[in-house]
Design an enzyme around this catalytic site. Structure first.
Site, mmCIF file in Angstrom:
data_model
loop_
_atom_site.group_PDB
_atom_site.id
_atom_site.type_symbol
_atom_site.label_atom_id
_atom_site.label_comp_id
_atom_site.label_asym_id
_atom_site.label_seq_id
_atom_site.Cartn_x
_atom_site.Cartn_y
_atom_site.Cartn_z
ATOM 1 N N THR A 18 0.813 -1.220 0.000
ATOM 2 C CA THR A 18 0.000 0.000 0.000
ATOM 3 C C THR A 18 0.845 1.269 0.000
ATOM 4 O OG1 THR A 18 -0.149 -0.171 2.413
ATOM 5 C CG2 THR A 18 -1.966 -1.092 1.137
ATOM 6 N N ARG A 19 2.099 1.159 0.440
ATOM 7 C CA ARG A 19 2.957 2.336 0.468
ATOM 8 C C ARG A 19 3.362 2.795 -0.927
ATOM 9 N NH1 ARG A 19 7.311 0.118 4.548
ATOM 10 N NH2 ARG A 19 8.542 1.859 3.729
ATOM 11 N N MET A 20 3.094 1.981 -1.937
ATOM 12 C CA MET A 20 3.355 2.385 -3.313
ATOM 13 C C MET A 20 2.386 3.478 -3.780
ATOM 14 S SD MET A 20 5.869 1.009 -5.027
ATOM 15 C CE MET A 20 6.981 -0.383 -5.054
#
Length: 356
Positions: A18-20
């Site tokens: 999700t940090r992408m």
């Protein structure tokens, strides 16, 4: 000599990433012309495993379709829900119950991992007769990584996750890469003994080492010679850093093979590009896809080639070329655009501001 060919390689590619901040599943982001998971699959295939299992979760349909495009060996196994790395390996083993011998487990977001390092891990594991062997690295800043714990004789005793580590354990700089070689039969036994009594409430694959160690089985570790190989990609900053490191590694290999690269920092070469000795690449050159360049050719500056064949002693200057052929001693540019299907014959010339 013992058989070092793995019975299976299990690639853990189920993380959400999700940090992408992207609609694209993390492991499908690319560097060097290949997806993150594609790099890991390519390295794993060179071990010639009996099975290559990729555990998928987030974006499973897209990841599975991608695997079908890039590999005839890789087989996806869906992890739903995603209850930890131990759970992922459990599902992979259940899907392939006939696996025997050595099982290698690797992370699907480590694009700098090489087949040579995996081969060293596997061969050392077999040679030492270990129940489990972990690939480790020494990091200046080990924050976030599981720590490798050793006894007074330097033997591996366990791995503790960062969130579960005490102050003394967090001071350890040898870290777990999340990649291992296991004895298949012992791995199955230990997997069945896993609990979720930890900070994340998940089945940790790292706990397998503690279970095997307490049962008296031999544990080992192989320290990666290049710490970059174990680094995972979790956000776009790390993606760019991995891409830059891969760029430099590819450029160095080609220079040692006889290619002149005037400014390696601005020269990007994909993993499927082929170059012959005495090719010269000037600054700000990008070579993508299955581009091939013959000896004596001179490319750049400020040039991008996609899936292009360049003949001996040809020159391409300040141009963009896609799916074309540039013949022997031909010249292109400056400021030219060659579209797919263009074929420039030997000693031909396409001049400035020309589109074909």
């Amino acid at each position: 000599m013992r058989e070092t060919r793995p019975g299976a390689v299990i690639v853990l590619a189920a993380g959400e990433g999700t940090r992408m901040k992207s609609a694209t599943p993390k492991v499908l982001h690319t560097i060097g012309g290949r997806s993150l998971v594609g790099h890991v699959v390519a390295a794993s295939e060179l071990l010639d495993p009996g099975h290559l299992v990729v555990v998928v979760g987030h974006g499973r349909d897209a990841v599975s379709a991608h695997l079908a495009d890039i590999s005839t060996l890789a087989r996806p196994v869906v992890q739903e829900p995603q209850d930890g790395t131990g759970h992922a390996v459990r599902l992979a083993l259940e899907a392939f119950p006939d696996v025997e011998g050595t099982v290698v487990v690797v992370a699907g977001d480590t694009p700098l991992l090489t087949a040579g390092t995996l081969a060293s891990l596997t061969s050392q594991h077999v040679e030492d007769g270990n129940a489990a062997t972990v690939l480790t690295a020494i990091l200046d800043d080990p924050t976030g990584y599981g720590r490798v714990l050793r006894d007074d004789d330097s033997k591996v005793t366990a791995i503790v996750e960062h969130k579960d580590a005490d102050e003394a354990q967090r001071a350890v700089r040898e870290v777990n890469s999340g990649m291992y070689a296991f004895d298949a039969a012992l791995l199955r036994q230990a997997i069945n003994a896993l609990t979720r009594d930890n900070a994340q409430g998940e089945e940790y694959l790292t706990d397998v080492l503690g279970i095997l160690g307490r049962a008296g089985h031999r544990l080992g570790a192989v320290i990666a010679q290049d710490r970059h190989e174990i680094l995972g990609v979790n956000d776009r900053v790390q993606l760019a850093a991995a891409g830059a490191y891969l760029r430099d590694r590819i450029a160095e290999a080609w220079m040692r093979a006889g290619v002149a690269i005037i400014d390696p920092a601005t020269t990007w070469i994909g993993v499927d590009v082929t170059l012959e000795a005495d090719v010269t690449l000037l600054p700000n050159v990008q070579l993508h896809g299955r581009t091939s360049i013959a000896t004596g050719a001179r490319i750049g500056p400020d040039t991008t080639l996609h899936d292009t064949v360049v003949g001996p002693r040809a020159s391409v200057v300040k141009s963009h070329v896609v799916g074309a052929e540039v013949g022997e001693a031909a010249t292109v540019g400056p400021f030219s655009y060659l579209r797919p299907g263009t074929r420039l014959g030997a000693r031909g010339k396409i001049g400035a501001y020309v589109e074909t």
